[in-house]
Design a protein around this motif. Structure first.
Motif, PDB file in Angstrom:
ATOM      1  N   PRO A 398       0.835  -1.214   0.000  1.00 12.14           N
ATOM      2  CA  PRO A 398       0.000   0.000   0.000  1.00 12.14           C
ATOM      3  C   PRO A 398       0.866   1.260   0.000  1.00 12.14           C
ATOM      4  N   PHE A 399       1.583   1.480  -1.102  1.00 12.73           N
ATOM      5  CA  PHE A 399       2.513   2.604  -1.213  1.00 12.73           C
ATOM      6  C   PHE A 399       1.767   3.921  -1.413  1.00 12.73           C
ATOM      7  N   GLU A 400       2.455   5.002  -1.081  1.00 12.84           N
ATOM      8  CA  GLU A 400       2.098   6.328  -1.579  1.00 12.84           C
ATOM      9  C   GLU A 400       2.858   6.527  -2.884  1.00 12.84           C
ATOM     10  N   ARG A 401       2.216   7.158  -3.858  1.00 17.13           N
ATOM     11  CA  ARG A 401       2.794   7.235  -5.193  1.00 17.13           C
ATOM     12  C   ARG A 401       2.965   8.677  -5.626  1.00 17.13           C
ATOM     13  N   ARG A 402       4.126   8.966  -6.220  1.00 18.55           N
ATOM     14  CA  ARG A 402       4.406  10.246  -6.867  1.00 18.55           C
ATOM     15  C   ARG A 402       4.947   9.923  -8.254  1.00 18.55           C
ATOM     16  N   ALA A 403       4.484  10.625  -9.303  1.00 25.83           N
ATOM     17  CA  ALA A 403       4.858  10.262 -10.672  1.00 25.83           C
ATOM     18  C   ALA A 403       5.103  11.502 -11.505  1.00 25.83           C
ATOM     19  N   LEU A 404       5.925  11.326 -12.529  1.00 28.09           N
ATOM     20  CA  LEU A 404       6.264  12.384 -13.483  1.00 28.09           C
ATOM     21  C   LEU A 404       6.476  11.705 -14.835  1.00 28.09           C
ATOM     22  N   THR A 405       5.777  12.171 -15.879  1.00 21.63           N
ATOM     23  CA  THR A 405       5.874  11.570 -17.216  1.00 21.63           C
ATOM     24  C   THR A 405       6.748  12.433 -18.112  1.00 21.63           C
ATOM     25  N   LEU A 406       7.770  11.800 -18.687  1.00 22.18           N
ATOM     26  CA  LEU A 406       8.701  12.485 -19.584  1.00 22.18           C
ATOM     27  C   LEU A 406       8.956  11.581 -20.786  1.00 22.18           C
ATOM     28  N   ASP A 407       8.738  12.104 -22.000  1.00 25.07           N
ATOM     29  CA  ASP A 407       8.980  11.338 -23.232  1.00 25.07           C
ATOM     30  C   ASP A 407       8.242   9.999 -23.225  1.00 25.07           C
ATOM     31  N   ASP A 408       6.988  10.029 -22.826  1.00 29.93           N
ATOM     32  CA  ASP A 408       6.130   8.847 -22.810  1.00 29.93           C
ATOM     33  C   ASP A 408       6.590   7.775 -21.825  1.00 29.93           C
ATOM     34  N   VAL A 409       7.528   8.089 -20.950  1.00 34.30           N
ATOM     35  CA  VAL A 409       7.961   7.162 -19.899  1.00 34.30           C
ATOM     36  C   VAL A 409       7.527   7.742 -18.561  1.00 34.30           C
ATOM     37  N   GLU A 410       6.819   6.941 -17.790  1.00 31.35           N
ATOM     38  CA  GLU A 410       6.315   7.382 -16.496  1.00 31.35           C
ATOM     39  C   GLU A 410       7.343   7.044 -15.419  1.00 31.35           C
ATOM     40  N   HIS A 411       7.873   8.066 -14.784  1.00 27.52           N
ATOM     41  CA  HIS A 411       8.827   7.888 -13.687  1.00 27.52           C
ATOM     42  C   HIS A 411       8.042   8.011 -12.382  1.00 27.52           C
ATOM     43  N   GLU A 412       8.051   6.952 -11.599  1.00 32.46           N
ATOM     44  CA  GLU A 412       7.238   6.969 -10.384  1.00 32.46           C
ATOM     45  C   GLU A 412       8.079   6.622  -9.163  1.00 32.46           C
ATOM     46  N   LEU A 413       7.647   7.162  -8.042  1.00 31.97           N
ATOM     47  CA  LEU A 413       8.229   6.862  -6.739  1.00 31.97           C
ATOM     48  C   LEU A 413       7.145   6.210  -5.895  1.00 31.97           C
ATOM     49  N   LEU A 414       7.400   5.000  -5.427  1.00 32.57           N
ATOM     50  CA  LEU A 414       6.497   4.282  -4.535  1.00 32.57           C
ATOM     51  C   LEU A 414       7.164   4.203  -3.168  1.00 32.57           C
ATOM     52  N   ILE A 415       6.541   4.807  -2.165  1.00 32.18           N
ATOM     53  CA  ILE A 415       7.188   4.965  -0.869  1.00 32.18           C
ATOM     54  C   ILE A 415       6.169   4.759   0.241  1.00 32.18           C
ATOM     55  N   HIS A 416       6.655   4.333   1.390  1.00 29.40           N
ATOM     56  CA  HIS A 416       5.788   4.107   2.529  1.00 29.40           C
ATOM     57  C   HIS A 416       5.234   5.435   3.039  1.00 29.40           C
ATOM     58  N   ARG A 417       4.001   5.384   3.481  1.00 31.61           N
ATOM     59  CA  ARG A 417       3.332   6.632   3.875  1.00 31.61           C
ATOM     60  C   ARG A 417       3.976   7.297   5.088  1.00 31.61           C
ATOM     61  N   LYS A 418       4.714   6.530   5.903  1.00 32.52           N
ATOM     62  CA  LYS A 418       5.394   7.133   7.055  1.00 32.52           C
ATOM     63  C   LYS A 418       6.625   7.931   6.650  1.00 32.52           C
ATOM     64  N   HIS A 419       7.077   7.772   5.411  1.00 33.41           N
ATOM     65  CA  HIS A 419       8.349   8.366   4.994  1.00 33.41           C
ATOM     66  C   HIS A 419       8.159   9.429   3.911  1.00 33.41           C
ATOM     67  N   LEU A 420       7.060  10.144   4.003  1.00 40.44           N
ATOM     68  CA  LEU A 420       6.777  11.143   2.979  1.00 40.44           C
ATOM     69  C   LEU A 420       7.441  12.482   3.244  1.00 40.44           C
ATOM     70  N   ALA A 421       7.983  12.695   4.442  1.00 32.23           N
ATOM     71  CA  ALA A 421       8.513  14.011   4.788  1.00 32.23           C
ATOM     72  C   ALA A 421       9.633  14.434   3.843  1.00 32.23           C
ATOM     73  N   ASN A 422      10.595  13.531   3.606  1.00 34.83           N
ATOM     74  CA  ASN A 422      11.695  13.882   2.712  1.00 34.83           C
ATOM     75  C   ASN A 422      11.235  14.013   1.270  1.00 34.83           C
ATOM     76  N   VAL A 423      10.212  13.238   0.892  1.00 32.20           N
ATOM     77  CA  VAL A 423       9.681  13.353  -0.465  1.00 32.20           C
ATOM     78  C   VAL A 423       9.065  14.727  -0.678  1.00 32.20           C
ATOM     79  N   GLU A 424       8.296  15.180   0.295  1.00 25.98           N
ATOM     80  CA  GLU A 424       7.681  16.501   0.166  1.00 25.98           C
ATOM     81  C   GLU A 424       8.751  17.592   0.158  1.00 25.98           C
TER      82      GLU A 424
END
Length: 530
Positions: A398-424
């Protein structure tokens, strides 16, 4: 019990102080440490420590009752404690849970998958309590008292309790040894088959059901051809020994098969001629055994002790199948793999078998999954890589997901919800896009180099997941096709501070990784048994 309580209460107070100060430090963002992992600390204080204190206090009482000389009692007791410490650092890791009495001693803690006590960690304290009761009964028997007339019953009960506790400890040792012997048998069988003729896979397709509360179910079709030089009397595959094979069919007809020691041997009616194609359908279900991964690893064969802990800090499980997290790695052969599961790190003996993959995977609601060529995100997913692969890994949680699409390739980050501080903290999308464009411009300069999959996944993995391969080199494994691992004891849990450069505006920030936040150090209490 009063003596035990006097020894245990300071431990409880110390644990509370440690946890409270860690929470304050983390809240204030001071670079001096981290709080303990709660489940690990509670297990140590309430499950591990009391039986150990009962055993040692009873042993000292027996010595005091038998010797009646304080100096002799002190010297013998301290010598026994020294022997215990020596054994702690010289016992092979597979026997350490039995000898130490501390759950998950030396293994890194995890926020994603907190480590609770296992069955061994529960049985061992019960055995210690039984031994302590036996020692205390013997102390009552040998104590010189004027009113002590009947010592025989106490001696008999004490001896019986000691035998019962010792038998329990011996049973745990036998269990650990037999588990290790079973893995050694798997390795021996697969080592003998690593040069045998094997099917040359062309395509793997089918359906996979991931039910974290119960089991993994696979129904796959394997298309392959025989080697050009020799016929195939049997079809030899590696499949995790914990998977129960329900059926093997070819052209709608059931085939005889044998699944033993992780070797799935399929017997067709007639040998497959050289170069001829065939297709078999395999149905199996179960929970993959992580011990089946990296059978040719040099590390586990050396009987490592606590002195070799740095390699264990890189994870000890080749796969994970938990109700909170699933990591199906190619090392454990959760899908049928051509040939033996041995020598895969030596291309001269076991060259990689590249083949097409097309799998429909069903995951629980609310979960995210990562793997090469993924189509879709929720519920029922399709994994159809854009290139032939020799190995396939699937990670779901049950990851939290962040994604960015570049040149038709989806770059995603799947991370635990407790560890979102550094992602933000690093969520400035335009900076990420600028960096990605810079990297892609350099890659375009290399002729013929392109990314073949639709999604590139950066996935956080728990501390338990093994991040090094087998063989003698023990090479690091940080990625599989389409999946890049992000260990939780790195960026996700690292304390990151921001401070302005001298002479620069306050919004021009410099990132400084705090070297004090090292989850594996004893002072940080992220290591179990600290």
């Amino acid at each position: 019990m009063a003596v035990v309580a006097i020894a245990w209460i300071p431990l409880v107070v110390l644990a509370l102080l440690l946890q409270t100060s860690g929470v304050v430090v983390e809240y204030q963002n001071w670079p001096v440490g981290v709080p303990a992992e709660t489940v690990s600390l509670a297990t140590f204080v309430f499950v591990d420590a009391p039986p150990a204190l009962v055993f040692w206090c009873a042993l000292v009482m027996l010595l005091a009752a038998a010797l009646r000389n304080r100096l002799a009692v002190s010297l013998i007791a301290l010598s026994l404690i020294a022997v215990g410490f020596w054994a702690l650092f010289n016992t092979p890791l597979y026997l350490l849970p039995v000898v130490s009495g501390i759950a998950n001693l030396g293994l890194p803690g995890s926020d994603i998958l907190p480590r609770g006590p296992s069955l061994v960690d529960v049985v061992q304290p019960v055995c210690l309590l039984t031994l302590g009761a036996g020692l205390l009964t013997l102390a009552a028997a040998v104590l010189r008292r004027r009113d002590a007339r009947f010592r025989t019953p106490y001696l008999a009960w004490g001896a019986a309790l000691l035998m019962l506790g010792g038998a329990g400890i011996a049973g745990l040792v036998v269990h650990a040894t037999s588990s290790r012997a079973e893995r050694a048998a798997w390795a021996s069988v697969h080592a003998a088959l690593q040069t045998s003729a094997r099917p040359d896979l062309e395509r793997v397709s089918g359906n996979v059901l991931i039910d974290p509360d119960r089991e993994l179910a696979i129904a796959v079709d394997l298309e392959f051809h025989a080697p050009d030089a020799v016929p195939l009397p049997d079809f030899l595959f590696s499949l995790n020994p914990a998977m129960r094979v329900e059926s093997v069919r070819m052209d709608g007809t059931g085939l005889d098969f044998e699944h033993r020691n992780g070797v799935l041997r399929v017997r067709p009616g007639n040998p497959l001629p050289p170069g001829e194609r065939a297709e078999v359908s395999i149905r199996a279900r179960g929970v993959p055994d992580p011990r089946f991964g990296y059978l040719d690893s040099a590390a586990w064969a050396l009987d490592e002790t606590l002195r070799g802990m740095p390699i264990v800090l890189q994870g000890e499980k080749a796969s994970i199948f938990d109700r909170r997290y699933v990591a199906l790695t190619p090392a454990v052969c959760w899908l049928p793999k051509s040939g033996a599961n041995f020598g895969v790190e030596n291309p001269a003996v076991h060259p990689p078998d590249f083949h097409d993959i097309d799998l429909i995977v069903e995951i629980p609601d609310g979960w995210q999954a990562a793997g090469p060529g993924r189509e879709g995100r929720d519920g029922v997913l399709r994994f159809r890589p854009g290139a032939a692969l020799a190995e396939l890994a699937l990670i779901a949680a049950p990851f939290e997901r962040r994604a960015l699409t570049l040149d038709d390739v989806e770059h995603e980050l799947l991370i635990h919800r407790k560890h979102l501080a550094n992602v933000e903290y690093f969520s400035a999308e335009e900076k990420l896009e600028t960096t990605a464009n810079y990297v892609r411009s350099n890659l375009r300069a290399i002729p013929g180099l392109h990314y073949p999959h639709r999604v590139m996944s950066l996935v956080e993995v728990p501390a338990q997941l093994r991040r090094y391969r087998g063989g003698r080199l023990l090479d690091a494994v940080q990625a599989w096709p389409g999946v890049q691992m992000l260990p939780e004891h790195g960026l996700p849990t690292r304390r990151i501070e921001a401070r302005p450069r001298y002479g620069s505006p306050p919004d021009d920030m410099v990132l400084r990784l705090d070297p004090q936040r090292q989850p594996h150090r004893v002072g940080g209490a992220r290591t179990h048994g600290a």
